[in-house]
Scaffold this motif. Sequence first.
Motif, PDB file in Angstrom:
ATOM      1  N   UNK A  24       0.795  -1.227   0.000  1.00 18.77           N
ATOM      2  CA  UNK A  24       0.000   0.000   0.000  1.00 18.77           C
ATOM      3  C   UNK A  24       0.829   1.279   0.000  1.00 18.77           C
ATOM      4  N   UNK A  25       2.050   1.236   0.530  1.00 20.21           N
ATOM      5  CA  UNK A  25       2.817   2.469   0.702  1.00 20.21           C
ATOM      6  C   UNK A  25       4.099   2.563  -0.114  1.00 20.21           C
ATOM      7  N   UNK A  26       4.650   1.429  -0.533  1.00 17.55           N
ATOM      8  CA  UNK A  26       5.959   1.490  -1.201  1.00 17.55           C
ATOM      9  C   UNK A  26       5.873   1.993  -2.634  1.00 17.55           C
ATOM     10  N   UNK A  27       4.754   1.754  -3.310  1.00 17.61           N
ATOM     11  CA  UNK A  27       4.651   2.116  -4.723  1.00 17.61           C
ATOM     12  C   UNK A  27       5.545   1.273  -5.606  1.00 17.61           C
ATOM     13  N   UNK A  28       5.965   0.108  -5.097  1.00 15.94           N
ATOM     14  CA  UNK A  28       6.890  -0.762  -5.834  1.00 15.94           C
ATOM     15  C   UNK A  28       6.278  -2.094  -6.215  1.00 15.94           C
ATOM     16  N   UNK A 199       0.264   5.889 -21.927  1.00 13.66           N
ATOM     17  CA  UNK A 199       0.870   4.563 -21.806  1.00 13.66           C
ATOM     18  C   UNK A 199       1.922   4.572 -20.701  1.00 13.66           C
ATOM     19  N   UNK A 200       2.742   5.626 -20.657  1.00 13.96           N
ATOM     20  CA  UNK A 200       3.771   5.724 -19.615  1.00 13.96           C
ATOM     21  C   UNK A 200       3.139   5.802 -18.229  1.00 13.96           C
ATOM     22  N   UNK A 201       2.073   6.589 -18.131  1.00 14.07           N
ATOM     23  CA  UNK A 201       1.385   6.707 -16.839  1.00 14.07           C
ATOM     24  C   UNK A 201       0.791   5.373 -16.427  1.00 14.07           C
ATOM     25  N   UNK A 202       0.190   4.666 -17.385  1.00 14.91           N
ATOM     26  CA  UNK A 202      -0.384   3.361 -17.054  1.00 14.91           C
ATOM     27  C   UNK A 202       0.704   2.373 -16.657  1.00 14.91           C
ATOM     28  N   UNK A 203       1.842   2.424 -17.324  1.00 19.67           N
ATOM     29  CA  UNK A 203       2.937   1.510 -16.994  1.00 19.67           C
ATOM     30  C   UNK A 203       3.412   1.733 -15.558  1.00 19.67           C
ATOM     31  N   UNK A 204       3.520   3.007 -15.157  1.00 23.20           N
ATOM     32  CA  UNK A 204       3.922   3.330 -13.779  1.00 23.20           C
ATOM     33  C   UNK A 204       2.852   2.866 -12.802  1.00 23.20           C
ATOM     34  N   UNK A 205       1.583   3.165 -13.111  1.00 25.33           N
ATOM     35  CA  UNK A 205       0.478   2.746 -12.238  1.00 25.33           C
ATOM     36  C   UNK A 205       0.409   1.229 -12.122  1.00 25.33           C
ATOM     37  N   UNK A 206       0.646   0.568 -13.243  1.00 21.75           N
ATOM     38  CA  UNK A 206       0.573  -0.887 -13.278  1.00 21.75           C
ATOM     39  C   UNK A 206       1.613  -1.512 -12.368  1.00 21.75           C
ATOM     40  N   UNK A 207       2.768  -0.881 -12.299  1.00 26.21           N
ATOM     41  CA  UNK A 207       3.830  -1.384 -11.436  1.00 26.21           C
ATOM     42  C   UNK A 207       3.577  -1.020  -9.977  1.00 26.21           C
ATOM     43  N   UNK A 208       3.016   0.177  -9.748  1.00 29.34           N
ATOM     44  CA  UNK A 208       2.773   0.630  -8.376  1.00 29.34           C
ATOM     45  C   UNK A 208       1.552  -0.040  -7.759  1.00 29.34           C
ATOM     46  N   UNK A 209       0.521  -0.266  -8.570  1.00 30.71           N
ATOM     47  CA  UNK A 209      -0.725  -0.863  -8.091  1.00 30.71           C
ATOM     48  C   UNK A 209      -1.077  -2.072  -8.961  1.00 30.71           C
ATOM     49  N   UNK A 210      -0.387  -3.184  -8.748  1.00 27.80           N
ATOM     50  CA  UNK A 210      -0.536  -4.343  -9.644  1.00 27.80           C
ATOM     51  C   UNK A 210      -1.950  -4.897  -9.723  1.00 27.80           C
ATOM     52  N   UNK A 211      -2.788  -4.573  -8.747  1.00 23.41           N
ATOM     53  CA  UNK A 211      -4.139  -5.130  -8.749  1.00 23.41           C
ATOM     54  C   UNK A 211      -4.939  -4.656  -9.960  1.00 23.41           C
ATOM     55  N   UNK A 212      -4.570  -3.503 -10.568  1.00 20.32           N
ATOM     56  CA  UNK A 212      -5.325  -3.031 -11.730  1.00 20.32           C
ATOM     57  C   UNK A 212      -5.155  -3.978 -12.920  1.00 20.32           C
ATOM     58  N   UNK A 213      -4.131  -4.816 -12.877  1.00 19.54           N
ATOM     59  CA  UNK A 213      -3.958  -5.818 -13.926  1.00 19.54           C
ATOM     60  C   UNK A 213      -5.147  -6.771 -13.968  1.00 19.54           C
ATOM     61  N   UNK A 214      -5.797  -6.961 -12.829  1.00 23.19           N
ATOM     62  CA  UNK A 214      -6.871  -7.953 -12.735  1.00 23.19           C
ATOM     63  C   UNK A 214      -8.258  -7.349 -12.958  1.00 23.19           C
ATOM     64  N   UNK A 215      -8.307  -6.100 -13.384  1.00 27.18           N
ATOM     65  CA  UNK A 215      -9.583  -5.506 -13.780  1.00 27.18           C
ATOM     66  C   UNK A 215      -9.768  -5.748 -15.277  1.00 27.18           C
ATOM     67  N   UNK A 216     -10.660  -6.646 -15.609  1.00 22.82           N
ATOM     68  CA  UNK A 216     -10.879  -7.056 -16.994  1.00 22.82           C
ATOM     69  C   UNK A 216     -12.267  -6.633 -17.456  1.00 22.82           C
TER      70      UNK A 216
END
Length: 323
Positions: A24-28, A199-216
């Motif tokens: 929740x806090x690391x953004x990693x 795309x760059x913003x999504x790539x950063x978000x995708x890495x910081x908040x991996x749960x968005x990968x599972x929103x289909x």
Amino acid sequence: MSEILLICGSLILLLAIHDFFYTTLSGSGAGFIAEIVSIFSDKVIQVVVQLTGRNAYNYQGLFVNLMILSTWLLLIWGGLHLIYSSNPEGLTNSSGRVANNWERLYFTGYTLSTLGMGNFKPTTAFFEILTSCFSFFGFIFFTSSMTYFLSVSSSLVNKRSLSKGIYSLGNTPQRIAEKFRAVDPYFSYQKFLNLQEMVSKHSVNHNSYPVIHFYTEKDKTDSFSINITRLDEAISILLNSEKDENLLAELEPLRSSVTSFLKNMDTNFSRSLPRVGDSVNSADLPYILNGKNSEELIERRRILERLLRSEGFNWKDVVGQDM
């Protein structure tokens, strides 16, 4: 027995709290527990989809989030309960009666909920300090969770906006490429720049908040996997056939952003993606690109195919109208 319960409870707490704060806090990215729960939850939804249809995807992200939150809460609740159980006489009611196992479990949940201590109280200095600390932690847990999920919601909006933005350019790679060739150079430059930023913003978000990968998404038109694949294939078409040096130069930042996203997918989400062969069957595509960087193209398509299959799609959904 008391030492074993104390050690086991402490280890469970440390593991769960570390995973919670890291996620929740690391953004990693996600912690080990959050990643395992996400993958398991995704597999459950995939089974439900096979049984009931794609409408189940409407609940996928919600289900994954709730499973992660529930797992953290249960581990912390269980670990703290084990510590309290290591010294049963450490919790008593107002008349001095020692709390039984269920009452210790109740006291643990009451403490984590930040409602207070209820009708039981700690009788040792260690348990008094422990109760105080986890009363504070309960507040931090729920506020941090809500803040995290708000950030996930914001990232999800960007993901959906990017998907719809790509779809508005065309519903096949060929049409997207043709549109970029046909429009005014200034418009194409602005569009490339806008897409590159998203795309760059999504790539950063995708890495910081991996749960968005599972929103289909259940519909093809809104599917991120289909639309990002169409965009990447359109860029590949242009890079392998376009002669306009200015257009090619404008494409490079966008291509680089998509490449960064694909590398992130292959590196950090490999366990959550279906496995495929080393290359895409040429029969699935209406065109064969054998120009520059053909090995890189094969690798890109391998990652994209895994992403497509994770959402129940294939290459025919990407290029169907070009077939």
